[in-house]
Design an enzyme around this catalytic site. Structure first.
Site, mmCIF file in Angstrom:
data_model
loop_
_atom_site.group_PDB
_atom_site.id
_atom_site.type_symbol
_atom_site.label_atom_id
_atom_site.label_comp_id
_atom_site.label_asym_id
_atom_site.label_seq_id
_atom_site.Cartn_x
_atom_site.Cartn_y
_atom_site.Cartn_z
ATOM 1 N N LYS A 80 43.499 45.493 43.308
ATOM 2 C CA LYS A 80 43.196 44.206 42.354
ATOM 3 C C LYS A 80 44.837 43.916 42.145
ATOM 4 O O LYS A 80 45.595 44.750 41.385
ATOM 5 C CB LYS A 80 42.251 44.408 41.320
ATOM 6 C CG LYS A 80 41.987 43.181 40.563
ATOM 7 C CD LYS A 80 40.708 43.462 39.742
ATOM 8 C CE LYS A 80 40.286 42.232 38.894
ATOM 9 N NZ LYS A 80 39.528 42.652 37.604
ATOM 10 N N SER A 155 35.343 39.297 38.042
ATOM 11 C CA SER A 155 36.512 39.116 38.247
ATOM 12 C C SER A 155 37.203 39.742 39.588
ATOM 13 O O SER A 155 38.120 39.301 40.214
ATOM 14 C CB SER A 155 37.751 39.193 37.166
ATOM 15 O OG SER A 155 37.670 40.327 36.757
ATOM 16 N N SER A 179 33.451 43.064 35.670
ATOM 17 C CA SER A 179 34.055 42.751 36.727
ATOM 18 C C SER A 179 34.143 43.353 38.030
ATOM 19 O O SER A 179 34.713 43.027 39.062
ATOM 20 C CB SER A 179 35.338 42.343 36.232
ATOM 21 O OG SER A 179 35.398 41.517 35.198
#
Lengths: 486, 76
Positions: A80, A155, A179
């Site tokens: 990420k 996210s 997330s």
């Protein structure tokens, strides 16, 4: 589609060690796949082809020389874009860090490198991890591989979509309020937020320090367990990190849930939960009962306040953590020679940050300000303590707490952008584990018209072993009907 | 007749411990001996506030400041 892309991490490691396939071959196949599907999925912000190929070649060379290689040798990992890799662009999907090259490796990256994992690229996310759909990325949204018109969740949408779409073996995301579990659920794969402190946050670009954890994402529970073990454990650079004690997650990969006591809070099936989701999760609970577990419905009244408590605390911490983006040492700097410091600082941040980030900074600053601190922030922290206590009490009678990961099916892109509150409400089931610091996992349990549904399980702190065991069992018995659209 | 009021004075003392004997900074292991060095030489991701960095509290600072405090015998 080449079957090599569907291999699990452990299968891959053993095939590469015996030279049945080479790491270089596998990495090239991944990049081929990425080139084929990325214009539809958009899971990546940056690809690290040079690093990846170099590492793959190095691994193959050491294997040919009969040297030892790590537990993840040849396994491809997507990272990420809020986790720092030395010398690699790390953007947090924000214009503020669009050209920021990290000067150091996050601890988890050091550990992955030492186990010979191959870093394939940085994945798309909601800006600064603030969001539930990856639509708040300043570089465009990611699309759900099971329905390209829908969100992958957020996210960590890019991390989940890339695993689901076979662009990578496994990935790392971060979970502050759900997330990682949310996109894992929406993309039909597994994701687990560990106990707070189990995985070092050094190198995770901070959003809310008391809530977040770097979290593993994989296509199956065994890969998730392997990844977790490679990166977990005390780090002297993160004062909040702890050792895992006697956790041996490999030994939990057994299909045996007899005697497991499950609590089912009615608050997790409240108003706003889709009927199909409710039905699917209850089917999973009955399946576990059939396999020897027992369950009881319970009432956890403090959970009604979890979402409000979470957002006040998260936004407050965000306002503090994002104060550093002043354009002086790194990040976006507009050419503002003519402005006074205060104006220049404001303009820079106004341009660098997206709307949702600005919203959270302003709300967080307000919640912490004199005259409001007691009403909001302090009160939210007290509620947080009540939630921890109520869960602690529940865990005296139960090994696990179960419910849906998300109250709804994956929604369409653009559907929830009109009112921020509508998006925040999607986090109602996931924020609980972040507030309490306990581990939580999402496992695919069903689907509705091709859209994945995930079941969430929470355990007491440092009891990832229980989560892995029950998740593994569910995985053997529940095979949701899912189809990739790429 | 005029009433008299007794005035009570409250004096607060803000006491700082300047820990000049420490070798490293308060939150990272950079050298704290800045006096002869050019600017921006004893720096690291932590004290630069680089994204993702985390502070680690200097143990000796806590020990030294605490013992300074205890040496002022505070009456209850």
């Amino acid at each position: 589609m080449s079957r090599i892309l569907e291999l699990s991490a452990s299968e891959l490691v053993s095939k590469i060690r015996t030279q049945e396939i080479t790491a270089e071959e596998y990495v090239n196949k991944c990049y081929e796949r990425i080139k084929k599907v990325e214009d539809k999925i958009h899971a990546f912000i940056t690809l690290t082809e040079n690093i990846a190929l170099e590492k793959a070649q190095e691994i193959d060379s050491r294997i040919r020389k009969n040297e030892n290689v790590g537990l993840l040798s040849g396994v491809v990992v997507a990272i990420k874009d809020n986790i720092c890799i030395n010398d690699v662009r790390t953007t947090c999907a924000s214009k503020m860090l669009e050209n920021f090259i990290s000067p150091y490796d996050a601890t988890v990256i050091e550990r992955l490198k030492s186990q010979d994992a191959i870093l394939i690229g940085k994945t798309n996310m909601d800006e600064f991890a603030m969001g539930t759909s990856t639509e708040h990325s300043q570089f465009g949204p990611t699309h759900n591989p099971h329905d390209l018109d829908r969100v992958p969740g957020g996210s960590s949408g890019g991390s989940a979509a890339s695993v689901a779409a076979l662009e990578t073996t496994i990935s790392l995301g971060s979970d502050t309020g759900g997330s990682v579990r949310c996109p894992a659920s929406f993309c039909g794969i597994v994701g687990m937020k560990p106990t707070y402190g189990l995985i070092s946050r050094y190198g995770l670009i901070a959003y809310a320090n008391s809530l977040e954890q770097i979290s593993p994402i994989a296509r199956n529970v065994a890969d998730l367990a392997l990844l977790t073990e490679c990166i977990a454990g005390r780090d002297s650079k993160d004062s909040t990190s702890i050792d895992s004690g006697t956790q041996n997650l490999k030994n939990c990969l057994v299909d045996d849930v007899s005697g497991v006591k499950i609590g089912v809070p009615e608050e997790l099936f409240g108003m706003g939960t889709d009927e199909v989701v409710s039905k699917a999760v209850w089917e999973a609970i009955f399946k576990l009962e059939g396999l020897g577990a027992t369950f009881s419905k319970i009432k956890l009244e403090s959970l009604e306040y979890a979402l409000a408590s979470y957002y006040i605390i998260a936004m407050s911490e965000a306002s503090s953590n994002l104060a550093r983006y002043d354009g002086l040492r790194y990040g976006l700097r507009l050419n503002d020679e003519s402005y006074d410091w205060s104006t220049a600082y404001s303009r820079n941040r106004g341009v660098g940050f997206g709307a949702e980030v600005k919203r959270r900074i302003m709300l967080g600053t307000f919640a912490l300000s004199a005259g409001y601190y007691n009403e909001y922030y302090l009160k939210a922290q007290r509620v947080r303590t009540l939630i921890r206590q109520e869960l602690s009490k529940a865990f005296k009678d139960f090994d696990l707490i179960i419910g849906p990961t998300m109250p709804i099916l994956p929604f369409k892109l653009g559907e929830k952008l009109l009112d921020p509150l509508e998006m925040y409400m999607c986090d109602v089931d996931t924020v609980i584990a972040n507030l309490a610091g306990i581990p939580a996992i999402s496992v695919p349990c069903s689907s509705s018209q091709g859209l994945p549904i995930g079941v969430q399980m929470m355990a007491p702190a440092l009891r990832e072993d229980v989560l892995i065991k029950v998740a593994f069992s569910l995985e053997q018995h529940l095979k949701p009907d899912l189809e990739l659209k790429v | 007749m005029m009433a008299t009021t007794e005035l009570k004075v409250k004096i607060g003392l803000e006491v700082h411990c300047q820990l000049t004997n420490l070798k490293s900074k308060l939150f990272c292991s950079c050298s704290s001996d800045y006096r002869q060095s050019p600017p921006n030489t004893h720096v690291c991701p932590v004290c630069m506030g680089t994204p993702g960095s985390l502070p680690v509290l200097n143990r000796k600072a806590v020990e030294d400041a605490s013992s300074d405090c205890f040496s002022f015998e505070y009456a209850d």
